[in-house]
Motif scaffolding. Structure first.
Motif, PDB file in Angstrom:
ATOM      1  N   LEU A 324       0.648  -0.789  -0.204  1.00 22.50           N
ATOM      2  CA  LEU A 324      -0.033  -0.016   0.178  1.00 22.50           C
ATOM      3  C   LEU A 324       1.066   1.103  -0.003  1.00 22.50           C
ATOM      4  O   LEU A 324       0.190   1.930  -0.136  1.00 22.50           O
ATOM      5  N   GLN A 352       2.362  -1.183   7.438  1.00 22.56           N
ATOM      6  CA  GLN A 352       1.840  -1.163   8.724  1.00 22.56           C
ATOM      7  C   GLN A 352       0.019  -0.581   9.469  1.00 22.56           C
ATOM      8  O   GLN A 352      -0.573  -0.761   9.031  1.00 22.56           O
ATOM      9  N   GLN A 355      -1.246   0.375   7.206  1.00 20.55           N
ATOM     10  CA  GLN A 355      -2.766   0.100   6.902  1.00 20.55           C
ATOM     11  C   GLN A 355      -3.839  -0.666   7.706  1.00 20.55           C
ATOM     12  O   GLN A 355      -5.020  -0.414   7.224  1.00 20.55           O
TER      13      GLN A 355
END
Length: 583
Positions: A324, A352, A355
């Protein structure tokens, strides 16, 4: 057609090198020993040196066989080989053997299997023996005393160390980590041998002793120093030693990264959009050493792509990928492999966290939709009850044939229409201005009278004995009672003779009938989730249970058997005390 042939030949050559690689080190050391045998023949020695360097290049663990060597690397290699050929002699050969010993020493300490470790120990033993018995004595100035028989002794005895390498079987000799080198251990071996050689020379010059005594004396002093250093590294008696201090120093090198991770965790607690979080975290990367600037770009997901930059552009660019997030860092100097791995780990953590922020945003949107759904379901339930009341009134008016029936229907209509109007206004007030789950409180006797008037003429018995000073959450009790009685009246359509009783005792409200029990497969899900309903949306009991839970009450199926099906609404604290008393 030439390209496939060339590729096939290159593949066969690489496979052959991999197969004979365990023997290449033996060939390197054998060519080195041939150089020692040649002695003062410089011309023939230079030819053997080229062969030796070629074999070393095929064995060396620094560059993989499939790696592409740049022009600068080839030029540097050519300069080194040319310097060796031009300045070839005993001193250059001694320095070259020191470097080889450091290279093989890095393999000795890194190898964990028994076979490769014994194999490399044999090679290191040969280099040390040949260096201090043949090469170094030849490199000493002419005026220093060297034992006469040490040169031929070294030439004949040093190859015995190679027999140790031959004693290792082929499958044990294979090194799975042949392209990995411990540079710190190799540098330690190189410096240790250099100190021994220079210490021997210094002892000969200062003390005037011969080479053998100077070598043994320096070796004894060096062994004592190593023994003292090993004790200081890990002393007994509760002292930390140099090992703890070194570990503390190494750990302190990662403090900027740890602080960035702490700031990352702190930023994740702040409110804001996910892309703003990435921008702030990326800006804080400038506090890390060697980072001059960078660029970031979010990708994936259903939302738009965002990008930004921070700091300044540097001479070196490193790109890191996350599903992402894509981030590029600029540095002024090249990064080592360990630092690149370290920065990649930081980017993965940032991805992370990003996300997680995206998921939090999605959960927030879903919570808004859930709130809208709950409000709509609650209002739909209230409107459904109102429609059921209006349907009952319409049915009563239709069935009124004579004057007496018409009078009773008009009396019922005059009593119920104000109640229905008040409930409709209360429903509209909920839509305009949300109220707490328990609503307004009212005296228990007044609520009981309202329920008696509400269900008059519907075959519902309303019972109760309450304290005049007792107050109840009227909206909650009304909503639960209407829903339970509506379900019981619906049940009466298929079981016409059942009796329905609404009972209030203190704060306990119960609605029961003497009909058939709730099926077992439905009982486990009832009040916990919406269930399938043939006459409604299947959310009435579920909404009532959630309203009761939000107000601190508990709605439960108190009794479920043939002839008695009872639902009860009680305060949650009273239910817990009752459960504890039963256990």
């Amino acid at each position: 057609m030439n390209v496939p042939i060339t590729s096939a030949r290159l593949t066969r050559l690489l496979n052959w090198l991999s197969a004979v690689r365990p023997w290449l080190l033996l060939a390197v050391l054998a060519s080195l020993h041939a150089l020692l045998w040649v002695g003062e023949d410089v011309s023939f020695g230079r030819v053997l040196l080229l062969v030796h360097v070629g074999l070393l290049l095929m064995w060396q663990p620094l560059v993989g066989a499939q790696s592409r060597v740049e022009a600068r690397g080839l030029a540097a290699l050519a300069v080194v080989v040319l310097a060796l050929l031009v300045f070839y002699g005993p001193r250059v050969l001694s320095l070259w053997m020191l470097l080889l010993a450091g290279l093989i020493g890095g393999k000795v300490f890194y190898s964990t299997s028994r076979g490769p470790r014994v194999y490399y120990l044999g090679a290191l033993a040969y280099l040390i023996t040949a260096l201090f018995t043949v090469a170094l004595p030849r490199a000493l100035p002419p005026g220093l005393s060297v034992p006469a028989g040490i040169d031929p002794l070294g030439l004949w005895l040093s190859p015995l160390a190679l027999t140790v390498m031959l004693g290792v079987s082929g499958h044990e000799r294979a090194d799975r980590d042949r392209d990995v080198l411990d540079f710190v251990s190799g540098l330690f071996v190189l410096l240790l041998l250099a100190v021994l050689a220079l210490g021997t020379l210094a002892a000969m010059l200062l003390s005037g002793v011969d080479y053998l005594r100077a070598l043994l004396g320096t070796l004894g002093v060096l062994a004592a120093m190593l023994l003292l250093l090993s004790w200081a590294w890990n002393p007994r008696g509760g002292f930390g030693g140099l090992g703890v201090a070194f570990t503390r120093y190494v750990l302190s090198l990662a403090l900027p990264y740890e602080r960035w991770l702490e700031s990352l965790a702190a930023l994740s607690e702040r409110d804001g959009r996910p892309e703003d979080f990435v921008a702030r975290a990326a800006n804080r990367l400038l506090a890390l050493p060697l980072v001059a600037g960078g660029e970031w770009r979010t990708r994936g997901g259903d939302g738009p792509t965002h990008e930004g930059h921070f700091g300044e552009r540097g001479t070196q660019r490193y790109e890191f990928e996350h599903p992402l997030l894509a981030l590029a860092l600029y540095t002024e100097r090249p990064l080592s492999g360990g630092l690149v791995w370290h920065f990649n780990l930081l980017v993965q953590l940032l991805g992370q966290f990003y996300q997680a922020r995206l998921r939090a945003e999605e959960l927030r949107r879903l919570s808004y939709l859930s709130a809208i759904h709950d409000t709509g379901a609650r209002l739909t339930h209230d409107v459904k009850n109102l429609l059921q009341s209006l349907n009952t009134l319409c049915y009563a008016l239709q069935e009124a044939d004579g004057p007496e029936d018409a009078a009773r229907a008009n009396a019922l209509l005059s009593r119920q229409l104000p109640v229905i109007t008040a409930r409709l206004e209360a429903t509209l007030d909920k839509l305009r201005r949300p109220t707490p789950a328990d609503g307004e409180w009212m005296p228990a006797p007044e609520w009981l009278l309202a329920m008696s008037a509400r269900f008059a003429g519907q075959g519902v018995a309303v019972e109760g004995a309450t304290d005049p000073d007792q107050w109840l959450p009227g909206a909650l009790y009304t909503a639960v009672a209407e829903n339970l009685i509506a379900n019981a009246l619906q049940k009466r359509l298929t079981e016409p003779d059942i009796a329905i009783v609404l009972r209030l005792g203190g704060e306990r409200l119960s609605v029961e009938d003497d009909g058939s029990p709730v099926p077992p497969e439905l009982e486990a899900r009832l009040l916990r989730e919406p269930v399938a309903s043939a006459t409604g949306l299947g959310v009435g009991l579920y909404q009532s249970a959630r309203l009761a839970e939000a107000a601190g009450y508990l709605l439960a199926l108190d009794l479920n058997r043939v002839g008695c099906v009872r639902f009860a609404l009680v305060p949650a604290a009273a239910s817990a005390r009752r459960s504890d008393a039963q256990h």
